[in-house]
Design a protein around this motif. Structure first.
Motif, PDB file in Angstrom:
ATOM      1  N   PHE A 157      46.166  50.523  42.279  1.00 40.61           N
ATOM      2  CA  PHE A 157      47.488  49.907  42.355  1.00 40.61           C
ATOM      3  C   PHE A 157      47.979  49.429  40.987  1.00 40.61           C
ATOM      4  O   PHE A 157      49.060  49.774  40.548  1.00 40.61           O
ATOM      5  CB  PHE A 157      47.474  48.742  43.349  1.00 40.61           C
ATOM      6  N   SER A 158      47.157  48.636  40.309  1.00 44.08           N
ATOM      7  CA  SER A 158      47.591  48.025  39.049  1.00 44.08           C
ATOM      8  C   SER A 158      47.185  48.830  37.818  1.00 44.08           C
ATOM      9  O   SER A 158      47.725  48.622  36.749  1.00 44.08           O
ATOM     10  CB  SER A 158      47.002  46.621  38.920  1.00 44.08           C
ATOM     11  N   ARG A 159      46.223  49.726  37.980  1.00 48.10           N
ATOM     12  CA  ARG A 159      45.610  50.482  36.882  1.00 48.10           C
ATOM     13  C   ARG A 159      44.786  49.572  35.959  1.00 48.10           C
ATOM     14  O   ARG A 159      44.474  49.936  34.833  1.00 48.10           O
ATOM     15  CB  ARG A 159      46.637  51.265  36.059  1.00 48.10           C
ATOM     16  N   PHE A 160      44.449  48.381  36.436  1.00 49.92           N
ATOM     17  CA  PHE A 160      43.537  47.510  35.688  1.00 49.92           C
ATOM     18  C   PHE A 160      42.188  48.211  35.631  1.00 49.92           C
ATOM     19  O   PHE A 160      41.750  48.808  36.599  1.00 49.92           O
ATOM     20  CB  PHE A 160      43.393  46.147  36.376  1.00 49.92           C
ATOM     21  N   THR A 161      41.552  48.143  34.479  1.00 45.92           N
ATOM     22  CA  THR A 161      40.312  48.874  34.246  1.00 45.92           C
ATOM     23  C   THR A 161      39.167  47.922  33.944  1.00 45.92           C
ATOM     24  O   THR A 161      39.349  46.931  33.247  1.00 45.92           O
ATOM     25  CB  THR A 161      40.487  49.837  33.052  1.00 45.92           C
ATOM     26  N   TRP A 162      37.988  48.234  34.473  1.00 46.94           N
ATOM     27  CA  TRP A 162      36.752  47.549  34.146  1.00 46.94           C
ATOM     28  C   TRP A 162      35.777  48.595  33.623  1.00 46.94           C
ATOM     29  O   TRP A 162      35.795  49.742  34.064  1.00 46.94           O
ATOM     30  CB  TRP A 162      36.124  46.897  35.376  1.00 46.94           C
ATOM     31  N   VAL A 163      34.927  48.206  32.697  1.00 45.53           N
ATOM     32  CA  VAL A 163      33.877  49.108  32.235  1.00 45.53           C
ATOM     33  C   VAL A 163      32.533  48.408  32.366  1.00 45.53           C
ATOM     34  O   VAL A 163      32.432  47.193  32.175  1.00 45.53           O
ATOM     35  CB  VAL A 163      34.095  49.595  30.783  1.00 45.53           C
ATOM     36  N   PHE A 164      31.527  49.195  32.727  1.00 46.13           N
ATOM     37  CA  PHE A 164      30.165  48.696  32.868  1.00 46.13           C
ATOM     38  C   PHE A 164      29.255  49.635  32.099  1.00 46.13           C
ATOM     39  O   PHE A 164      29.304  50.851  32.293  1.00 46.13           O
ATOM     40  CB  PHE A 164      29.748  48.647  34.347  1.00 46.13           C
TER      41      PHE A 164
END
Length: 195
Positions: free
Chosen positions: A25-32
């Motif tokens: 929805f927001s295109r917020f990204t997390w990386v791990f």
């Protein structure tokens, strides 16, 4: 979500994979960052994500994550080249790229940043710094009057609570702090050959 790796140079924390998770929805990204592929299952469980499989060798089915991977990798490559820091800072560069992109890229359908869509308010960007810029990290206490009061460092990323991560040239370790003296105007060519 998508995984890239195995990167042929281990990061500072000895990771060779990166799991990229994107809110549709927001295109917020997390990386791990992961040492091996076995760590993916734990990350998926922490985020409570339902697993869905795509066909082998068909990146088109996962286009959003594939494009985000490429964008993050291109940004990290550019930041590493420009800063003249060594390749083993790749995870810090990707972490910095995703942090900045969440706060500055505009989601065209809503005309807001992913951060603003997810959290409901505009993000602060006044704390942004140039990746790899020189800075000094003050010592909290010194046991001798004539010892240095600060260590020379290079900026290598952000901590979520708006603190900074720096590579301490003296200790060869990553440190986190709010209190920095920034030397961004210094020539970046001074960094060549540090390691």
């Amino acid at each position: 979500m998508d995984l890239f790796g195995q990167v042929n140079v281990l990061s500072i924390n000895r990771n060779s994979y990166c799991l990229v998770v994107i809110d549709d929805f927001s295109r917020f990204t997390w990386v791990f960052f992961l040492f091996n592929k076995a760590g993916i299952v734990d990350q998926i469980k922490k985020k409570r994500i339902a697993r869905q499989y795509s066909s082998v060798r068909t990146p088109q089915q996962n286009g959003v994550a594939e494009r985000r991977n490429r964008t993050l990798q291109d940004a990290a490559r550019t930041m590493l080249c420009d800063s003249k820091l060594l390749v083993f800072f790749w995870a810090e560069a990707i972490n910095t790229a995703f942090y900045v992109k969440n706060r500055v890229l505009i989601n065209k359908s809503q005309m807001k940043t992913p951060y603003e869509i997810l959290y409901g308010h505009k993000p602060s960007v006044s704390h942004f710094r140039i990746f790899g810029c020189p800075c000094t990290l003050p010592h909290l206490e010194s046991n001798c009057k004539f010892n240095a009061k600060a260590d020379d460092c290079y900026f290598v990323g952000y901590v979520i609570c708006m603190a900074y991560m720096v590579d301490n040239k003296k200790t060869k370790q990553i440190a986190e702090s709010y209190d920095m003296l920034w030397l961004e105007e210094n020539d970046t060519d001074a960094r060549v050959g540090l390691y």
